[in-house]
Every structure is written in structure tokens, then in C-alpha cells.
Motif scaffolding. Sequence first.
Motif, PDB file in Angstrom:
ATOM      1  N   ASP A   9      16.001   5.238 -28.527  1.00 37.96           N
ATOM      2  CA  ASP A   9      17.276   5.140 -29.226  1.00 37.96           C
ATOM      3  C   ASP A   9      17.647   3.659 -29.278  1.00 37.96           C
ATOM      4  OD1 ASP A   9      19.901   5.002 -30.086  1.00 37.96           O
ATOM      5  OD2 ASP A   9      20.403   6.968 -29.271  1.00 37.96           O
TER       6      ASP A   9
ATOM      7  N   ARG B 157      23.824   5.935 -39.531  1.00 37.44           N
ATOM      8  CA  ARG B 157      23.719   7.245 -40.200  1.00 37.44           C
ATOM      9  C   ARG B 157      23.493   7.029 -41.698  1.00 37.44           C
ATOM     10  NH1 ARG B 157      28.677  10.290 -36.958  1.00 37.44           N
ATOM     11  NH2 ARG B 157      27.495  10.610 -35.038  1.00 37.44           N
TER      12      ARG B 157
ATOM     13  N   ARG C 248      15.682   7.814 -40.114  1.00 41.26           N
ATOM     14  CA  ARG C 248      16.748   8.483 -40.878  1.00 41.26           C
ATOM     15  C   ARG C 248      16.783   8.039 -42.343  1.00 41.26           C
ATOM     16  NH1 ARG C 248      21.980   9.215 -36.854  1.00 41.26           N
ATOM     17  NH2 ARG C 248      20.897  10.458 -35.299  1.00 41.26           N
TER      18      ARG C 248
ATOM     19  N   ARG D 179      20.161  15.792 -30.276  1.00 40.81           N
ATOM     20  CA  ARG D 179      19.889  16.110 -31.680  1.00 40.81           C
ATOM     21  C   ARG D 179      18.502  16.742 -31.801  1.00 40.81           C
ATOM     22  NH1 ARG D 179      24.997  15.226 -32.857  1.00 40.81           N
ATOM     23  NH2 ARG D 179      25.655  13.058 -32.909  1.00 40.81           N
TER      24      ARG D 179
END
Length: 478
Positions: free
Chosen positions: A97, A139, A194, A227
Motif C-alpha cells: 500500500d 481513487r 486502479r 478491500r
Amino acid sequence: MASATTPTTFSLIKTTAAASSASSPRASLLRLPAARIENFRRLAFSAADPLFSRHVALRVSSIKGKATRSVVSMAKKSVGDLTAADLKGKKVFVRADLNVPLDDNQNITDDTRIRAAIPTIKYLIENGAKVILSSHLGRPKGVTPKFSLAPLVPRLSELLGIQVVKADDCIGPEVEKLVNSLPDGGVLLIENVRFYKEEEKNEPEFAKKLASLADLYVNDAFGTAHRAHASTEGVTKFLKPSVAGFLLQKELDYLVGAVSNPKRPFAAIVGGSKVSSKIGVIESLLEKCDILLLGGGMIFTFYKAQGLSVGSSLVEEDKLDLATTLLAKAKAKGVNLMLPTDVVIADKFAPDANSKVVPASAIPDGWMGLDIGPDSVKTFNDALETTKTVIWNGPMGVFEFDKFAVGTEAVAKKLAELSGKGVTTIIGGGDSVAAVEKVGVASVMSHISTGGGASLELLEGKELPGVIALNEATPVAV
Ligand SMILES: Nc1ncnc2c1ncn2[C@@H]1O[C@H](COP(=O)(O)OP(=O)(O)OP(=O)(O)O)[C@@H](O)[C@H]1O
Ligand SMILES: O=C(O)[C@H](O)COP(=O)(O)O
């Protein structure tokens, strides 16, 4: 080979609830020194906690062959269980992360998550693996240049002491080419996963493409372990073994191990804005702690539930009954739940608001509580003085405004002092971590979580999909 600071497991007992009551682990204790037997009893006992038994096993460790202390660890296979023979020349997909804050000029403003990912990557490269490093950032909706991982390359290279190669995509022929040209001990940072919507949808075809780059999988992305995404959960279906990284392990050791099985007295400090976002955490901690200190915006809902006037403080009208229920639950369980006795009030929600300290029972109309007061700080400090384990989640006030940061900073300082006296101090992520860093005491805490949402879910007693998906550790008889 394990590095000098890496605990090397020489025995591992899987402490499921069933195993802890069986005779075999007890028999195995006979070979351990007396001090560690006590430690083991504590750990084995806590296996009655279902979350503990699913996430945690007992690990007896040695450093450089010298027996140290028992530490708790999850019952998942760890990267530390893989040796040079398992890793040399192997392509290892590492999900970290690296979702770090960047300023408008793409400079990293806090590199904590990058630094936290280093031990696992270093271990892999020192053992001759080819590391394919992946992460999300922000995001993004589709390919968004400001969410590229490119700004992370210099810091990663500096911390690892090698030049990290960057790919412009995370799947596809160009990435495959770069993977194939990686030397043993090399690191390739692939682009933000992402950028593909399939990542968050956990689409198997996308997970398969990511997995096809590598031979095995290491998940060290604690902050994203809550997630079920393609790079955190989906890939594990295609890569064996799928193991936990050192950071993920340490987070579970503290947020599950030390909390399920605390040295007592065990105090929990819960703050933050709303009681609604902390219900699960409070309920779960009420089952385990001896002392519960509440602060932050949520206290006004508790005050109002007790019939006090709260002026224009933050109140969740639909949670008044819940607050009453939580107070009753604490009483029934013998938990010493303490609310602040005084508060710092403001005439507006602003850094330059007029402010004064009043008893909790005397908040005038038109004023709002934005911090806990000095009497409360003293009472909280006195209560914390006797503790052996403290976990903290959520600020005591609006600490973003200096005028209302005093209560939060006092808690941070008290925890730093306790840490120095050997108390286990765990900071549960999000704003409380920011507060501890602001005060400059982060380095003395026992554990500072790198996950906001993930640490909250763990403290609520939830299982994390990114952890569940990993291979189980093989129990080793002592
Ligand atoms: N008395 C108060 N009135 C209004 N807001 C408050 C008050 N006390 C604290 N807050 C706000 O609560 C926010 C933090 O709440 P939150 O529940 O998000 O905490 P956290 O759990 O540490 O953070 P995260 O959710 O990121 O993990 C801060 O922005 C702070 O300003
Ligand atoms: O910052 C976080 O909490 C993690 O990186 C997870 O990010 P997310 O909430 O966007 O999934």
C-alpha cells in the motif's frame, strides 16, 4: 537468509480454539523456559476469541539463533518462511500500500507507507527474488496522470539502495518485457492497478493477467487488506504460495494479537467525529478492555443521552438510544467507561474562534465543544497511569485547529511517556496517527498502524479479505 533483525521462526504452533484446549500444545510447553510458558498460557487462552484463533498463531522466535520472546503472529504463511532456495530467481508479485499523500507538485508529503513496505522488499531482493511491486494510489477513475506511481520511484530507490525500474502499465506485453529483463534482486514498480476498473471489481480475468507476471505472491498492503480487489484477493487464486509480508504480519500481531490478548489493565481511547462510525469499535473493545476513555465529537451524543445541554455541539440525534445502551453495556461488563468532565467550547467552528473551558454540564446555547478540557486530561492521564496496554483510535478534539488540539496532543504525550515505561501503546490509524506525528512522538509508540479503514475493521472484529485469501502457515510441532 533472514536479516539480523528478522525474527526466524524455529517453532510454530497453530493456536485454534480447539488446539488450545487440546493436550498437545500444553505438552509442548514443557520444553520452553518458565517465563515463556506464562506468555504462552496468555496467548493460548486468548485463542477462545474467534478472531484471534482465525488470524493469529503463536510464534516462538529467535534472532540470530538466540531464543527471544514469544510473539503472536497470524496463522498465515509468511514471507519470512520463504528461504533463498524458495526465492532465488523467482518472480514475486508484491502488493504494497504505497498510497501516500502527494502535494500539487507531486512531492511525497509523508513517506511512512513507503518506509513500512521496505523490510519485505529488501528481504526478497536479498534472497535473489525479482520483485514486481504493485500498489494503488488514490481513487482514480481510469488512467489519471496525477495518480501515477512515477513520483514514488526516487524515494523507493533511495530506501532500497538500488535503482527501481518503472513500468507505464500494470499488465500487457511491455510490462512482461520489463519483467523478463529484471535481474535477480531487481525491482520493477508497475503502474497504479486502479487505472483499470477491473481492479476494484476484482475481475478474475484481470487478476489472472496480474498473476501471470509472477511465480508467487506476497501481500504486504495492510492499508488495503479490507478491500477484496484483484491485486489483494483475486491474484491469490492464481499464485501459490500467497503469503503475508512483514508489515501485514506486524499489523495483525498488534491489532489482533495484542488487543485480543492484552497485558492488563488494558485501556482503549476512542475519539473522532461521530459515534456512528465507531459503534463497531466501541462494542468490540467493550468485550476486551478494562478502561474505555471517550473523547472527540461523539461525546456530545453521550452527554445529550444523559440529559445534558450541549449547545450547538455535534450530536447524532438518532444515536441517543445507542449511547445509552453502550453506557449500560459498559456498566454490566464492569468496564470503567469515562467521559470527559470538562470541555473546551467555541463560538464558531473556526481556528480563530473565541473559546473557554466549561464543565461538561454547562455548555451554553450557541457554543460548541471542540476539545476535552484540562480536568479531563488530568483524569484520563491518571486512569492511564496504571495500564499495561493502551490502544488509541480517533482524536480528542478538532486537532486540525491549534487552539483545539491540546487534549489530543496531551493524550499523544501521555502515551509516549507510558511507552517509555514499557506499556504497549498501539495507535489505530487515521487521524490519531496524524496527531501522534504532529507531536513528534510516533517513533516511541509500540505500533503505529499504516491502515485507517483496515485498522478500524480489524478493531471491529472483522476479517480482512486480503488476509483470509493467503495460504495458511504449516503448523510445526515443538
Ligand atoms: N468535538 C468535535 N467536534 C467536531 N469534530 C470533531 C470533534 N472532535 C474531533 N472531531 C473531528 O473528528 C475527525 C476525526 O474523526 P475520525 O472518526 O475520522 O477519526 P479517525 O478514526 O482517527 O480517522 P480515520 O477515520 O481517518 O481513521 C477530525 O477531523 C476532528 O476534527
Ligand atoms: O488510504 C487507505 O486507507 C488505503 O490505501 C485504502 O484506500 P481506499 O480507501 O481508497 O481503498
